[in-house]
Design a protein around this motif. Structure first.
Motif, PDB file in Angstrom:
ATOM      1  N   ASP A  60     -62.201  35.566 -12.909  1.00 47.54           N
ATOM      2  CA  ASP A  60     -61.174  36.512 -12.434  1.00 47.54           C
ATOM      3  C   ASP A  60     -61.182  37.689 -13.409  1.00 47.54           C
ATOM      4  N   ASN A  62     -58.732  39.696 -14.196  1.00 47.87           N
ATOM      5  CA  ASN A  62     -57.482  39.937 -14.899  1.00 47.87           C
ATOM      6  C   ASN A  62     -56.848  38.599 -15.242  1.00 47.87           C
ATOM      7  N   GLY A  87     -58.767  40.189  -6.999  1.00 42.12           N
ATOM      8  CA  GLY A  87     -57.974  40.864  -5.978  1.00 42.12           C
ATOM      9  C   GLY A  87     -58.329  42.339  -5.892  1.00 42.12           C
ATOM     10  N   TYR A  88     -58.979  42.861  -6.936  1.00 42.42           N
ATOM     11  CA  TYR A  88     -59.370  44.270  -6.944  1.00 42.42           C
ATOM     12  C   TYR A  88     -60.675  44.450  -6.196  1.00 42.42           C
ATOM     13  N   PRO A  89     -60.775  45.500  -5.377  1.00 44.29           N
ATOM     14  CA  PRO A  89     -62.066  45.762  -4.746  1.00 44.29           C
ATOM     15  C   PRO A  89     -63.080  46.185  -5.813  1.00 44.29           C
ATOM     16  N   GLN A 104     -63.928  39.062  -3.046  1.00 42.03           N
ATOM     17  CA  GLN A 104     -62.572  39.585  -3.149  1.00 42.03           C
ATOM     18  C   GLN A 104     -61.560  38.596  -2.592  1.00 42.03           C
ATOM     19  N   LYS A 105     -60.510  38.359  -3.352  1.00 44.31           N
ATOM     20  CA  LYS A 105     -59.454  37.430  -2.952  1.00 44.31           C
ATOM     21  C   LYS A 105     -58.609  38.035  -1.831  1.00 44.31           C
ATOM     22  N   PRO A 106     -58.104  37.287  -0.906  1.00 39.80           N
ATOM     23  CA  PRO A 106     -58.452  35.869  -0.697  1.00 39.80           C
ATOM     24  C   PRO A 106     -59.783  35.755   0.049  1.00 39.80           C
TER      25      PRO A 106
END
Lengths: 125, 597
Positions: A60, A62, A87-89, A104-106
């Motif tokens: 991850d 972050n 979660g960031y592009p 990329q989440k989710p």
């Protein structure tokens, strides 16, 4: 799934969100991977990258508000492949995270498994 | 008239003497004199005359030289016929004639006395005359001058007074009466009636200044208010002078008065307008730079501009824009002027600007081209948008952060859904998943309300045990200090409390009429404080330990541990379930809560 050379592959999970780490863990275990370790914070991540036996990592970007950049750098220099799960592009991610495949989440758990299979043979070659 | 007898009595010598005297007189008078003799054609009609004699002044008055012996038509070839006719009539009738007559041929105007010599039927006439061309011209111009003055006075609505102290006569023109709201035919021109129309507030000043002017060489100049037509208050400007005689006695006061109400109003408007726009210019929180479009050099800047750049006003004036770091170079500067000539206005966004101290500023520039009297000027409004840029970046960062959090949250929901699906029947999946999502959302709500900084533990408990809120204080007891949890701890502990509550309602102390739950927490003191929270059930049905570990157990155990990097224990004693979570307080509480005594 008769011939899976990476069945025994050990995966390091670096993820600050316990629920997501748990989900990843469950997904990997169900598919026959081994969990090398779970790190929720940067210091723990750096320790595990340096000290535990693993074949690939899921990272991850972050970790509880701290950039996981140093972990990415450590993974790069360790020569082991890793997947960025964030979660960031990708376009918004700092330079240090470039180059590694990104999810990329989710994301559908299946996609994570596919990506892992893509990077693992390269690591073993 | 002397008789012939008397004439013969006089001596020839006396007569000659007399003639000589007259001749001398005629020779030396101011006027022109000549003696003419008419000539006639065969039909007896006068067709010319000859100058027999002429005095010294003759040439001066006529411009004709050596006239004697010449005929009139020889002296002045295109002489008008009326001269000959007039003199012929005088000669024929013997009646003298005084008249004024102009001659285009001679370009002169004459005043003439024509006297017949020898009575009726004679052919000789004496002319005594003057060239009055100049005098007439002067008179004419005097009349015209007076007319012009009158017109000027009227056009300028100039009122005039002329007060003679010797005769006591005070003369006003009509404008003077009108200016004072008086009627020329009813009002008296006097100092008293003048003063009666002066505004009371200005009266003392006018009286004192006017009496001060009544001395040799005295002058009077003042602007004051009068009551004009219909008693309307008007501003007038009076300018007067005083004459005095040789011994210094004041003889006369005279002068003009003009209505300056409109001029004063315009001046006042101009002053107000100047003041207003000057203030706008001085106080604006935009930099304003005015350039000469021809030289591209700065003419003026406002105080904000000097503040923005750190240069003094004098250092900016005379410089070009690129010299103060606004445009890159002279080429860009020229390009701006070209563009302005085409479009009159240009707007530059995000123009970098460097202050004297090298401080980087983001500015927005709006340049306008306009005519200022006889030159083209460019006005540039320069807005410091550094702050706005920072705010925009902050918003953009926040949006990215929200995006990140939302996606993370969805990933968590996804994980919860996947794990919830593994336990129980498909029929109960939806309800269980909904409960867990609501529990997750309850924590989020509290976080958002507190700007994502932290959640008060008692609030978190109340939110997670919302189903049992009526029992809080009776069957659900809370006991612990004020403690603000970090977002991560709040989510982990919140989800665990939610699972514990759900289980208690299904199987535990909240499933019957009498059971109770005690939730207590504490923070130890010291260098490395510890946080612990306990869930203790009593009075419920006899506890049956679960046969298999479901996702609920994971949430209460592993998830709670991971959220606070601590240890969780669950105990299924027959008397009631108990759960305990221990962690370093630093992993659980916000910094502000940790610092609290």
């Amino acid at each position: 799934m008769t011939d899976k050379p990476q069945q025994k592959a050990r995966i390091l999970i670096i993820e600050d969100e316990a629920m997501i780490a748990f989900a990843i863990e469950q997904t990997l275990l169900a598919d026959g991977f081994e969990i090398a370790g779970i790190a929720a914070r940067l210091p723990a991540a750096l320790t595990l990258i340096d000290g535990c036996a693993f074949d690939a990592a899921i990272l991850d970007t972050n970790l509880a508000g701290v950039s996981a950049g140093p972990a990415a750098a450590a993974l790069k220099s360790s020569g082991r492949p890793f997947i960025i799960a964030s979660g960031y592009p990708p376009s918004q991610q700092p330079e240090v995270f470039r180059g590694a495949p990104c999810i990329q989440k989710p994301y559908p758990p299946k996609r994570l498994l596919e990506l892992l299979r893509e990077i693992l043979p390269l690591a073993r070659a | 008239m002397p008789t012939n007898a008397q004439q013969t009595d006089r001596s020839v010598a006396e007569t000659e003497q007399l003639i000589l005297q007259y001749r001398h007189l005629l020779e030396n008078i101011e006027q022109g004199f000549c003696l003419i003799e008419m000539t006639y054609d065969e039909a007896g009609t006068a067709n010319n005359y000859r100058f027999l004699e002429a005095n010294q002044a003759f040439e001066r008055h006529t411009g004709i030289r050596n006239a004697v012996g010449k005929t009139a038509l020889e002296a002045v070839p295109d002489l008008e016929a009326h001269w000959i006719e007039t003199y012929a009539r005088v000669a024929r009738t013997g009646a003298s004639l005084a008249f004024e007559q102009g001659s285009f041929a001679m370009n002169r105007l004459f005043k003439i006395d024509a006297v017949s010599i020898g009575g009726a039927g004679s052919n000789r006439v004496a002319l005594i005359f003057s060239d009055v061309t100049e005098r007439r011209r002067t008179e004419q111009s005097l009349i015209k001058g007076e007319e012009r003055l009158r017109l000027a006075l009227e056009a300028g609505r100039m009122a005039v007074w002329d007060w003679s102290f010797e005769s006591g006569e005070n003369i006003w023109n009509d404008a003077m009466y009108r200016m004072l709201g008086l009627q020329p035919d009813t009002a008296q021109a006097s100092f008293a009636s003048w003063m009666s129309r002066v505004h009371p507030a200005d009266l003392p000043g006018v009286e004192s200044l006017f009496s001060d002017s009544l001395k040799p060489g005295g002058e009077f100049h003042m602007e004051y208010r009068v009551l004009g037509q219909r008693d309307e208050i008007r501003w007038v400007s009076a300018r007067g002078r005083t004459n005095s005689d040789a011994v210094g006695k004041v003889t006369r006061s005279y002068g003009v008065v003009t209505d300056v109400t409109e001029r004063n109003l315009i001046d006042k408007d101009l002053r107000l307008s100047e003041k207003r726009y000057r203030r706008l210019f001085e106080c604006a929180h935009d930099g304003v730079v005015i350039l000469d479009a021809g030289t591209r050099k700065i003419i003026d800047t406002n105080p904000f501009m000097t503040k923005l750049l750190g240069y003094k006003h004098a250092e900016l004036v005379g410089k070009e824009l690129y010299e103060i770091g606004l445009l890159k170079d002279e080429v860009e500067s020229k390009a701006m002027i070209r563009e302005l000539n085409n479009r009159n206005q240009i707007r530059y966004e995000d123009l970098p600007l460097e202050s004297r101290t090298g401080l980087h500023k983001e500015v927005e520039v709006i340049a306008n081209l306009y005519n200022e009297g006889d030159r083209l000027v460019i006005q540039c409004n320069i807005r410091d948008i550094t702050e706005r840029k920072i705010a925009e970046e902050h918003v953009s960062m926040l949006m990215a952060e929200i995006n990140h959090r939302a996606k993370n949250l969805l990933a968590v929901v996804q994980a919860i859904a996947n794990q919830t699906a593994k336990e129980g029947s498909p029929a109960t999946f939806s309800a269980r998943l909904s409960d867990r999502i609501v529990a997750l959302a309850a924590g989020q709500d509290l976080l958002v309300r507190n700007q994502w900084l932290g959640v008060e533990l008692s609030d978190l408990i109340a939110a997670q045990l919302d189903h049992f809120r009526d029992w809080i204080g009776t069957r659900v007891m809370l006991d612990g200090p004020v403690a603000e949890l970090t977002p991560d701890a709040a989510q982990g502990i919140g989800m665990a409390l939610h699972e514990l509550g759900t289980n208690a309602a299904k199987y535990g102390a909240l499933s019957n009429e009498t059971g109770a739950v005690l939730i207590s927490w504490k923070v130890t003191k010291g260098a490395n404080p510890k946080f612990s929270i306990t869930w203790l059930e009593r009075g419920g049905p006899k506890v049956q330990p679960p046969t298999r570990s479901g996702f609920g157990q994971t949430l209460i155990g592993r998830m709670a541990q991971a959220a606070v990097q601590g240890t969780a224990e669950i105990n299924f004693a027959e008397t009631g379930v108990s759960w305990n979570l221990n962690a370093p307080a630093a992993n659980v509480l916000t910094k502000s809560s940790l610092g609290r005594p």
